[in-house]
Design a protein around this motif. Structure first.
Motif, PDB file in Angstrom:
ATOM      1  N   GLU A 121      83.825  89.590 -49.599  1.00 30.15           N
ATOM      2  CA  GLU A 121      83.296  88.414 -48.897  1.00 30.15           C
ATOM      3  C   GLU A 121      83.684  88.537 -47.427  1.00 30.15           C
ATOM      4  OE1 GLU A 121      83.804  83.569 -49.149  1.00 30.15           O
ATOM      5  OE2 GLU A 121      85.205  84.883 -50.187  1.00 30.15           O
ATOM      6  N   LYS A 137      83.707  86.759 -43.636  1.00 31.13           N
ATOM      7  CA  LYS A 137      83.576  85.457 -42.965  1.00 31.13           C
ATOM      8  C   LYS A 137      83.787  85.630 -41.464  1.00 31.13           C
ATOM      9  CE  LYS A 137      85.183  82.159 -46.444  1.00 31.13           C
ATOM     10  NZ  LYS A 137      86.379  81.433 -46.858  1.00 31.13           N
ATOM     11  N   ARG A 138      83.052  84.871 -40.681  1.00 28.60           N
ATOM     12  CA  ARG A 138      83.203  84.904 -39.226  1.00 28.60           C
ATOM     13  C   ARG A 138      84.469  84.139 -38.802  1.00 28.60           C
ATOM     14  NH1 ARG A 138      80.453  86.461 -34.569  1.00 28.60           N
ATOM     15  NH2 ARG A 138      80.758  88.386 -35.691  1.00 28.60           N
ATOM     16  N   SER A 139      85.281  84.756 -37.937  1.00 30.62           N
ATOM     17  CA  SER A 139      86.419  84.014 -37.378  1.00 30.62           C
ATOM     18  C   SER A 139      86.077  83.482 -35.990  1.00 30.62           C
ATOM     19  CB  SER A 139      87.654  84.903 -37.291  1.00 30.62           C
ATOM     20  OG  SER A 139      88.009  85.364 -38.565  1.00 30.62           O
ATOM     21  N   ASP A 183      85.793  89.087 -37.591  1.00 28.80           N
ATOM     22  CA  ASP A 183      85.469  88.684 -38.965  1.00 28.80           C
ATOM     23  C   ASP A 183      86.708  88.853 -39.844  1.00 28.80           C
ATOM     24  OD1 ASP A 183      82.841  88.123 -38.402  1.00 28.80           O
ATOM     25  OD2 ASP A 183      82.048  90.000 -39.218  1.00 28.80           O
TER      26      ASP A 183
END
Ligand SMILES: [Zn+2]
Length: 417
Positions: A325, A327-329, A223
């Motif tokens: 925030e 975020k998925r990588s 993430d």
């Protein structure tokens, strides 16, 4: 059924090493600062060369698309097996070290001593115990001023050699093979524009690993966290009691991240939090952190740690606003691959037939295969033989390259069964 376990046979009967040498001399360094795809024009040069070579090897539909992805297809031979198998490698090399003017140096009949290159660069068995497994081999290095580019031109050369072996030995059984060479893997974009729908494989393998025998079916779960601090700005001359400097709070935030959960303090299956990038001003600034763990729940806990530290700072100084925030990588590909145990069984059998002990090593990072697996194309990673990637001490043994080709030929034999 024919299995392969003699790398010398491959080296004598194919142009594996010549191919490798010709590819590494083409600069394909990718550039993370470029938004373009491919990120550097030079990658087209290798892509176009590979298309010509694939056509010469008789592949159907060999072409490079508008995003510099090279694909081609070899129909199945002497088999009723219907599984279509993909072989994937990346064209680019890491921007972490120079990739222009690579001059491959051959070290024949390696004797176990320290390899000495230009500019005081040395590769010593003390730091590279694998070297001692390569006594008597021919090693290839750069001259010490650049990387070598075995990552991943060894993978490219090995795939091309498998295809050329089938052209020269039409009696061998193999499944339908789809080939894919991707740009910009080293800057994390290799799978972004991969033409997965038209590729048409049921299962694929990246050739982008290292030590002979090593196979990878696990990557980190990854993430990104973006933490933004917004302060209160005023003229500094009249700021007393009014100005809230966002940068000071961002510094406090980084200082409070658990030091023991950093890449520099973790190994094996341990996860980490790693601040990688900052930008901003006294009034507003932002930190980008990468979060990594093999376990999805533990990764979520890392995100909660980051959010809790940010929240504490906001509680201590309510005038500073903090936004987190996440975020998925990419996901750990194992969660998808474990549903298809036959892939791993075949891969391990292919390695065993090569005369090697399969070693399942979790990757403390990602591969193109992680995202392709998530998108529905199961995609473990196979060794290429290259070592010390992304720097001037990169090296490869030609025997290890031959072993990689043997393993892929064996895998194709198993898929043709
Ligand atoms: Zn690579």
């Amino acid at each position: 059924m024919r299995f392969f376990n003699d790398p010398k046979e491959i080296l004598e009967q194919t142009t594996l090493v010549d191919r490798f040498v010709s590819y590494v001399q083409i600069d394909t360094t990718s550039n993370e600062k470029s938004e373009a795809c491919p990120s550097t024009e030079e990658q087209w040069v290798l892509a176009r060369k590979l298309v010509e070579e694939l056509q010469a090897l008789g592949l159907e539909g060999a072409a490079v698309d508008d995003n510099c992805y090279v694909t081609g297809s070899l129909p199945a031979s002497h088999t009723d097996a219907t599984t279509v198998v993909g072989l994937i490698a990346h064209l680019d090399t890491s921007p972490a070290a120079p990739g222009k003017n690579v001059r491959p140096v051959f070290h024949e009949k390696y004797d176990g001593s320290t390899v000495v290159l230009k500019d005081g660069v040395t590769i010593a068995p003390d730091d590279n115990p694998t070297l001692l497994e390569c006594i008597g081999d021919t090693l290839i290095t750069s001259d010490g001023t650049t990387l070598l580019g075995a990552d991943d031109k060894a993978g490219v050369a090995e795939i091309m050699t498998v295809l050329s072996y089938y052209k020269d030995h039409p009696q061998l059984a193999h499944p339908a093979i789809k080939v894919g060479f991707t740009p910009d893997e080293e800057i994390g974009r290799g799978s972004d524009k991969f033409p997965i729908d038209t590729f048409g494989a049921d299962v694929a393998f990246t050739l982008d690993g290292t030590h002979p025998g090593e196979i990878n079916i696990e990557t980190f779960n990854a993430d990104s966290a973006f933490v933004t601090f917004t302060g209160v700005s005023t003229h500094p001359g009249t700021a007393k009691g009014k100005l809230v400097n966002a940068m000071r709070y961002l510094a406090t935030f980084i200082d409070r991240l658990p030091a023991e959960v950093s890449p520099e303090c973790t190994e094996d299956r341990e996860g980490f939090i790693h601040p990688v990038d900052l930008d901003g001003t006294a009034s507003k600034c932002r930190c980008h952190l990468i979060l990594r763990d093999f376990d999805e729940d533990k990764l979520a806990a890392l995100g909660k740690t980051v959010a809790a530290i940010a929240r504490d700072i906001e509680t201590e100084e309510p005038r500073v606003k903090v936004q987190v925030e996440i975020k998925r990588s990419y996901p750990n590909m194992y969660q998808f691959l474990k549903e298809k145990p036959e892939i791993l069984e075949k891969l391990q059998e292919a390695v065993r037939q090569t005369g090697l002990k399969p070693q399942l090593v979790p990757i403390r990072g990602g591969t193109d295969g992680a995202n392709l697996t998530r998108k529905g194309l199961p995609c473990p990673n196979i060794f290429t033989g290259g070592m010390n990637y992304h720097g001037p001490t990169e090296w490869i043994s030609t025997r290890a390259m031959g072993l990689s080709v043997c393993t892929v030929l064996n895998l194709m034999t198993l898929y043709a069964k």
